[in-house]
Design an enzyme around this catalytic site. Structure first.
Site, short mmCIF file in Angstrom:
data_model
loop_
_atom_site.label_atom_id
_atom_site.label_comp_id
_atom_site.label_asym_id
_atom_site.label_seq_id
_atom_site.Cartn_x
_atom_site.Cartn_y
_atom_site.Cartn_z
N GLN A 125 -14.51 3.02 4.44
CA GLN A 125 -13.20 2.47 4.79
C GLN A 125 -12.33 3.55 5.41
O GLN A 125 -11.64 4.29 4.71
CB GLN A 125 -12.51 1.86 3.56
CG GLN A 125 -11.25 1.14 3.97
CD GLN A 125 -10.75 0.22 2.89
OE1 GLN A 125 -11.31 0.08 1.82
NE2 GLN A 125 -9.64 -0.43 3.18
N PHE A 126 -12.33 3.59 6.75
CA PHE A 126 -11.55 4.60 7.46
C PHE A 126 -10.05 4.44 7.24
O PHE A 126 -9.29 5.40 7.35
CB PHE A 126 -11.88 4.60 8.96
CG PHE A 126 -11.26 3.48 9.73
CD1 PHE A 126 -10.05 3.66 10.39
CD2 PHE A 126 -11.89 2.25 9.82
CE1 PHE A 126 -9.48 2.62 11.11
CE2 PHE A 126 -11.33 1.21 10.54
CZ PHE A 126 -10.11 1.41 11.19
N THR A 127 -9.61 3.24 6.86
CA THR A 127 -8.17 3.01 6.68
C THR A 127 -7.59 3.78 5.50
O THR A 127 -6.37 3.85 5.36
CB THR A 127 -7.85 1.51 6.54
OG1 THR A 127 -8.52 0.99 5.39
CG2 THR A 127 -8.27 0.74 7.79
#
Length: 148
Positions: free
Chosen positions: A78-80
């Site tokens: 999850q890059f967020t």
């Protein structure tokens, strides 16, 4: 690296209508990678997740790790987790590592958990995923290799 750990009774991840990862009791872990991260960071956060005592013992105290509790892990990239929302209304993701770097470190994280003896299910790196879980407690922890 930054991970969000949720103790869960069950969790699953679906891609394009198909379940690609599913666990019963254990840990749902969201995994974010930033530019400076190395395999050392992946090992650090994986070991922390494996050893974190957030499962209850017979007396109701959080004294057991996922390893001791016999749980599994559902790991989702999850890059967020490296989104910065301090300015304006749209977060920027400049602190998130590029996919060609992040994917290898995400795999190193999962490999380390498996080396520790855990069953690890995953989402699909870079895909649009639907993630569901029953957070148990709720218990949610954040571990960051850069601030500890």
């Amino acid at each position: 690296m930054r991970i969000v750990i949720q103790r869960c009774k069950q969790a699953k991840v679906t891609v394009e209508g198909a379940v690609v990862g599913r666990i019963a009791e254990g840990l749902m872990i969201l995994v974010g990678v930033t530019h400076e991260d190395t395999e050392k960071d992946a090992v650090y956060v994986a070991d922390k997740a494996a050893d974190l005592r957030i499962f209850e013992d017979e007396a109701g105290k959080m004294n057991h790790s996922v390893l001791e509790a016999g749980g599994a892990v559902l790991s989702v990239s999850q890059f967020t987790l490296y989104g910065d929302s301090r300015k304006g209304r749209r977060p920027n993701f400049m602190a998130a590592a590029k996919p060609e770097i992040a994917e290898g470190l995400y795999e190193a994280f999962n490999r380390r958990l498996r080396e520790r003896g855990l069953t690890v299910e995953t989402g699909r790196f870079g895909a649009m995923m639907d993630v569901s879980l029953t957070n148990w407690g709720p218990v949610t922890m954040i571990v960051d290799s850069r601030s500890e």
